[in-house]
Scaffold this motif. Structure first.
Motif, mmCIF file in Angstrom:
data_model
loop_
_atom_site.group_PDB
_atom_site.id
_atom_site.type_symbol
_atom_site.label_atom_id
_atom_site.label_comp_id
_atom_site.label_asym_id
_atom_site.label_seq_id
_atom_site.Cartn_x
_atom_site.Cartn_y
_atom_site.Cartn_z
ATOM 1 N N GLY A 20 -5.959 7.760 -2.595
ATOM 2 C CA GLY A 20 -6.138 6.394 -2.137
ATOM 3 C C GLY A 20 -6.243 5.356 -3.242
ATOM 4 N N ILE A 21 -6.907 5.706 -4.359
ATOM 5 C CA ILE A 21 -7.034 4.753 -5.459
ATOM 6 C C ILE A 21 -5.661 4.398 -6.015
ATOM 7 C CG2 ILE A 21 -7.843 4.450 -7.831
ATOM 8 C CD1 ILE A 21 -10.329 6.028 -7.114
ATOM 9 N N GLY A 22 -4.870 5.413 -6.295
ATOM 10 C CA GLY A 22 -3.535 5.168 -6.839
ATOM 11 C C GLY A 22 -2.664 4.372 -5.896
ATOM 12 N N THR A 23 -2.739 4.697 -4.603
ATOM 13 C CA THR A 23 -1.935 3.971 -3.614
ATOM 14 C C THR A 23 -2.348 2.518 -3.525
ATOM 15 O OG1 THR A 23 -1.654 6.017 -2.338
ATOM 16 C CG2 THR A 23 -1.182 3.943 -1.207
ATOM 17 N N SER A 24 -3.654 2.260 -3.562
ATOM 18 C CA SER A 24 -4.129 0.875 -3.487
ATOM 19 C C SER A 24 -3.682 0.073 -4.706
ATOM 20 C CB SER A 24 -5.655 0.840 -3.352
ATOM 21 O OG SER A 24 -6.297 1.317 -4.521
#
Length: 381
Positions: A20-24
């Protein structure tokens, strides 16, 4: 403005898979670039040092330095030197990093460094009711104290972070965003009943409760399929290297025949899987503000999700979806069955969900709010 992101993960073929961090960060980077800002992404923990440019975004792959007892501090200083070099050459004004494990605790660049709260290890350990490593808690607290500004993706995460670290930090709530032009509803050619979960297979996401929920659903509806998408993960509590292996014995013999696990899939394929799903489920115990929920909402999917903390900042129970505690298996299953049996309710929830994303979670809106935050920090530093 010249904006950089420092991250341990990013969803790009050259930098590896991401959560999720990378996608955000991907969503925000693309939105900032489309607004005319110069964007740089530093990804540490890589197999080699490298630099490349793609779609106007500048990427620096950073290989960690490995020296026994000194690896972390030497890598931090390597990152610091790179940031300062770009700043001195006029290519960088401000750096943003996530709070996870406090990587920036001893990074002191000449430009402002801000943290975005996606959830520290301390935060997630608290939600999972397990002990946090003292080293991680120390580094995370120092990073929070050193930051020139703090963004939190949800008010719940900001408040709980302050509480857990006994801090009184001011923070600005700017949620994660999603590209509503990519994640938009399309006509589906599937006529199957599919319950979709996408995300990491891990205990904290409720994956050991999901089999019990699906068993109840399957007893009432033998046609529905449970589709699981995402990388498998080890289990901290049992030491098992595979959560999927832990899940399988929890399904009834009949129910497991209607379960499909695809493993991790390319990010571009997620849209198709969401589009063909009947409903999406997220029975998680620990999140900050999950991008996966936003992606499903943007594609007008009815959702049954957890009712913990952050959830009420995304979904109003009974309006954009159903919110149920993951341990309330019978109630959770009943909400799923209600949606499976009621196409009108699914459409109603889906329309309301996308409308909410358009108004509050579009990546363009998030990017504009982030720029205003960066400007304020630069003016005060």
């Amino acid at each position: 403005m010249n904006i950089a992101f420092l991250t341990p993960e990013f969803p790009h073929p050259k930098t590896g898979k991401a959560g999720g961090i990378g996608t955000s960060i991907l969503n925000l980077s693309e939105a900032l670039s489309s607004l005319g800002h110069h964007v740089t992404v530093f990804v540490y923990g890589q197999d080699k040092d490298d630099y490349f440019v793609e779609n106007n975004i500048h990427y620096h792959k950073i290989k960690n330095i490995k020296v026994k007892g000194l690896s972390l501090i030497l890598t931090l200083k390597k990152v610091e030197r790179l940031i300062n070099k770009l700043h001195d050459s006029g290519k960088l004004d401000i750096v943003e990093a996530p709070d996870w494990t406090g990587f920036t605790a001893f990074v002191s660049p000449v430009c402002p460094l801000v943290l975005r709260l996606h959830g520290t290890d301390t935060y997630f350990c608290h939600l999972e009711r397990r002990a946090v490593k003292l080293k991680n808690k120390f580094l995370e607290k120092r990073a929070l104290e050193q930051a020139k500004g703090i963004i939190s993706v949800s008010n719940y995460t900001g408040q709980l972070t302050n509480e857990l670290f006994a801090l009184n930090n001011n923070y600005t709530v700017i949620p994660n965003g999603v590209d509503v032009n990519i994640f938009e509803p399309k006509q589906s050619n599937s006529n199957k009943l599919i319950i979709l979960y996408f995300g990491t297979l891990i205990r904290k996401k409720g994956l050991l409760d999901l089999p019990e929920i699906f068993n109840i659903v399957h007893k009432s509806n033998k046609e529905v399929t449970l589709l699981l998408v995402g990388k498998d993960s080890g289990d901290v509590k049992t030491g098992s290297p595979s959560t999927w292996k832990l899940m399988q014995p929890l399904f009834d013999k009949s129910a497991i025949k209607k379960v499909r696990y695809l493993g991790a899939v390319p990010y571009a394929k997620i849209q198709d899987l969401i589009n063909d799903a009947t409903i999406c489920v997220f029975p998680t115990f620990a999140e900050a503000l999950p991008v996966s929920w936003l992606e499903a909402m943007a594609m007008e999917k009815a959702i049954v999700a957890s009712n913990i903390g952050w959830a009420n900042e995304m979904i109003e129970d009974g309006k954009e979806g159903f919110l149920v505690h993951p341990t309330h298996h019978k109630v959770y299953a009943a909400r799923i069955l209600e949606l499976l049996d009621n196409a009108n309710k699914r459409r109603e929830f889906g329309k309301a969900a996308r409308e909410k994303v358009l108004k509050q979670f579009s990546h363009d809106l998030v990017a504009k709010r982030s720029v205003e935050f960066y400007k304020n920090i630069l003016e005060t530093c």
